[in-house]
Design an enzyme around this catalytic site. Structure first.
Site, PDB file in Angstrom:
ATOM      1  N   GLU A 114       0.818  -1.210   0.000  1.00 41.49           N
ATOM      2  CA  GLU A 114       0.000   0.000   0.000  1.00 41.49           C
ATOM      3  C   GLU A 114       0.851   1.259   0.000  1.00 41.49           C
ATOM      4  O   GLU A 114       1.969   1.270   0.520  1.00 41.49           O
ATOM      5  CB  GLU A 114      -0.960   0.029   1.181  1.00 41.49           C
ATOM      6  CG  GLU A 114      -0.298   0.217   2.527  1.00 41.49           C
ATOM      7  CD  GLU A 114      -1.313   0.414   3.626  1.00 41.49           C
ATOM      8  OE1 GLU A 114      -1.728   1.570   3.850  1.00 41.49           O
ATOM      9  OE2 GLU A 114      -1.670  -0.592   4.270  1.00 41.49           O
ATOM     10  N   ARG A 125      -2.394  10.957   7.282  1.00 42.90           N
ATOM     11  CA  ARG A 125      -2.255  10.312   5.976  1.00 42.90           C
ATOM     12  C   ARG A 125      -3.554  10.323   5.185  1.00 42.90           C
ATOM     13  O   ARG A 125      -3.558  10.058   3.995  1.00 42.90           O
ATOM     14  CB  ARG A 125      -1.776   8.873   6.146  1.00 42.90           C
ATOM     15  CG  ARG A 125      -0.338   8.785   6.622  1.00 42.90           C
ATOM     16  CD  ARG A 125       0.090   7.372   6.900  1.00 42.90           C
ATOM     17  NE  ARG A 125       0.043   6.537   5.721  1.00 42.90           N
ATOM     18  CZ  ARG A 125      -0.160   5.225   5.752  1.00 42.90           C
ATOM     19  NH1 ARG A 125      -0.340   4.596   6.897  1.00 42.90           N
ATOM     20  NH2 ARG A 125      -0.170   4.533   4.644  1.00 42.90           N
ATOM     21  N   ARG A 129      -5.595   5.725  -0.705  1.00 42.47           N
ATOM     22  CA  ARG A 129      -4.451   4.831  -0.881  1.00 42.47           C
ATOM     23  C   ARG A 129      -4.458   4.246  -2.285  1.00 42.47           C
ATOM     24  O   ARG A 129      -5.488   4.135  -2.929  1.00 42.47           O
ATOM     25  CB  ARG A 129      -4.511   3.642   0.095  1.00 42.47           C
ATOM     26  CG  ARG A 129      -4.555   3.977   1.559  1.00 42.47           C
ATOM     27  CD  ARG A 129      -3.189   4.393   2.082  1.00 42.47           C
ATOM     28  NE  ARG A 129      -3.217   4.528   3.526  1.00 42.47           N
ATOM     29  CZ  ARG A 129      -3.663   5.603   4.158  1.00 42.47           C
ATOM     30  NH1 ARG A 129      -4.113   6.629   3.487  1.00 42.47           N
ATOM     31  NH2 ARG A 129      -3.648   5.645   5.479  1.00 42.47           N
ATOM     32  N   HIS A 148     -10.522   4.532   2.622  1.00 40.27           N
ATOM     33  CA  HIS A 148      -9.712   3.710   3.528  1.00 40.27           C
ATOM     34  C   HIS A 148     -10.110   2.245   3.482  1.00 40.27           C
ATOM     35  O   HIS A 148     -10.492   1.658   4.493  1.00 40.27           O
ATOM     36  CB  HIS A 148      -9.757   4.262   4.950  1.00 40.27           C
ATOM     37  CG  HIS A 148      -8.568   3.856   5.764  1.00 40.27           C
ATOM     38  ND1 HIS A 148      -8.614   2.843   6.685  1.00 40.27           N
ATOM     39  CD2 HIS A 148      -7.303   4.311   5.771  1.00 40.27           C
ATOM     40  CE1 HIS A 148      -7.433   2.698   7.245  1.00 40.27           C
ATOM     41  NE2 HIS A 148      -6.612   3.586   6.697  1.00 40.27           N
TER      42      HIS A 148
END
Length: 157
Positions: A114, A125, A129, A148
């Site tokens: 990831e 963050r 992703r 997420h």
């Protein structure tokens, strides 16, 4: 500790959002609740292969696709860093992604890695992703999530 804070944040957010934008009857009960009748409960349907849609389509694994041109510019920059092998801005970039949610096709542990897609104005963050399977320095099977890991889209050229 962080998970507890995140859980509290999402509970508070859902309560706040649930209280906004609903018409209330004179009794103070939201109209959507006051007039709603219970819906019949049916067993969950088996997943079926979906047909391609205009926004990107469906792949053999049932996941939607997103073209590189449709990704946020930060995601495109992250893809370029993955191709180049780094350097990555976050310490956790490149770590093994366990696929515990089982949304992506199943592969042995260590297949997926990831990478963080920076979110503008985020203090952490964020939720975005890119997860790539196969050797780290090749794009291979790459997927984008902006929630997420709750959902993924296969990245296509």
């Amino acid at each position: 500790m962080i998970r507890a804070r995140a859980f509290c944040f999402f509970v508070a957010l859902s309560v706040l959002l649930g209280a906004c934008g609903k018409d209330e009857t004179q009794s103070g009960v939201p109209e959507t609740v006051a007039s709603a009748s219970p819906a019949p409960v049916s067993p969950p349907a088996e997943p079926q292969a979906r047909q391609p849609d205009a926004a990107g389509g469906q792949e053999r694994d049932g996941l939607a696709t997103v073209h590189i041109a449709q990704l946020p510019r930060q995601a495109v920059a992250t893809l370029r860093l993955i191709e180049a092998g780094g350097p990555f801005p976050f310490e956790k970039d490149g770590v093994v992604f366990g696929n515990r949610e089982r949304v992506l096709p199943r592969h042995p542990r260590g297949y997926y890695h990831e990478y963080t897609v920076p979110t503008p104005r985020a203090r952490d963050r964020g939720a975005r992703r890119i997860v790539c399977g196969g050797p780290k320095k090749q794009l291979g099977d790459c997927y984008y999530t902006d929630d997420h890991y709750a959902s993924f889209k296969r990245i296509a050229d």
